[in-house]
Enzyme design. Sequence first.
Site, PDB file in Angstrom:
ATOM      1  CB  SER A   1     -17.013  29.185  17.514  1.00  0.00           C
ATOM      2  OG  SER A   1     -17.400  30.023  18.562  1.00  0.00           O
TER       3      SER A   1
ATOM      4  CE1 TYR B   1     -17.192  28.499  24.503  1.00  0.00           C
ATOM      5  CE2 TYR B   1     -16.652  30.625  25.465  1.00  0.00           C
ATOM      6  CZ  TYR B   1     -17.209  29.879  24.453  1.00  0.00           C
ATOM      7  OH  TYR B   1     -17.773  30.510  23.371  1.00  0.00           O
TER       8      TYR B   1
HETATM    9  N1  GLU Z   1     -14.689  32.571  22.191  1.00  0.00           N
HETATM   10  C1  GLU Z   1     -15.679  33.272  21.427  1.00  0.00           C
HETATM   11  C2  GLU Z   1     -16.765  33.762  22.356  1.00  0.00           C
HETATM   12  O1  GLU Z   1     -17.103  33.051  23.264  1.00  0.00           O
HETATM   13  C3  GLU Z   1     -16.219  32.350  20.396  1.00  0.00           C
HETATM   14  C4  GLU Z   1     -17.198  32.990  19.495  1.00  0.00           C
HETATM   15  C5  GLU Z   1     -17.099  32.509  18.077  1.00  0.00           C
HETATM   16  O2  GLU Z   1     -16.068  32.056  17.602  1.00  0.00           O
HETATM   17  O3  GLU Z   1     -18.090  32.593  17.377  1.00  0.00           O
HETATM   18  O4  GLU Z   1     -17.305  34.813  22.192  1.00  0.00           O
END
Ligand code: GLU
Length: 309
Positions: free
Chosen positions: A64, A191
């Site tokens: 994230s 994403y």
């Molecule tokens: N790619 C992760 C998700 O979508 C990111 C979550 C994070 O880093 O907090 O769950």
Amino acid sequence: MPDLDLVVKEIAEEMRQRPDRGEVATYIPELARADANAFGLAVIDADGNVALGGDAETPFSIQSISKVFTLTLALGKAGDRLWQRVGREPSGSAFNSIIQLEYEHGIPRNPFINAGAIAVTDLILSGHQPREALGEILRFLQFLADDETIAIDEAVAASERRTGFRNAALANYMKSFGVLENPVDFTLGVYFHHCAIAMSCRQLAMAGRFLAHQGRNPTTGRSVVVPERARRINAVMLTCGHYDGSGEFAYRVGLPGKSGVGGGILAIAPGKASIAVWSPGLDASGNSHLGRIALEALTKRLGWSIFGA
Ligand code: GLU
């Protein structure tokens, strides 16, 4: 002023010895392979001095933290129109919560919870093929960090795509409100891949410099964003960068910061330094356990909290 290099090395050594390491995220199977004993810290000050401690050169999944950079890109494309698609208030709920979306008619609370970041990704994707949008995000990070070796960890991206049912639910739900413009699969693909970018603490701290220096790279003097935009991105990081642990992070560390479930945190000491820390074990809010403790020690020893000593 204590010696920066010494403080960074001291903290890395203290963290290496601690028995409490948090829990490595397992909901993305590939992330579960991370070594809970790893710890890295990188600080780059206004003069370009680089202080490294522990595993500061080991690449990890930024997850994230990529949302800071996609927010920057999306603001560059849409300006303040972005805020019609996503809010900028702290959510007070988990990073992948779906409940709030229903109350708020598909408009995510902020760009750093998963729903908000998916909406931001969708905006970057509009008018492009997924491959082009992803290339733009990756090149932006390579440019900011001045490092063309930064790459996507395809195994992490594939693992997340295979198991990303909750993100698919969030994206479909927003699509039903007309908040996403592109096919859900395309938006999710971009994403998942930008979350799977791998960077070391040193590379991440390099990439964050513009946020510490009013939108400019202090070494080259080149402007990335106008000062007002850097200030506002920092404000969103401070209030929303750690999900429902954002208040605790501000209370203890006192810096704008963004965490990722890979165990990384990018923190910004405005006017002073860009800081990246990594330790894969997480606390109950999904933020790096030792990462937060290390940053608290750093800001205390250097007097860097934005709220004073
Ligand atoms: N790619 C992760 C998700 O979508 C990111 C979550 C994070 O880093 O907090 O769950």
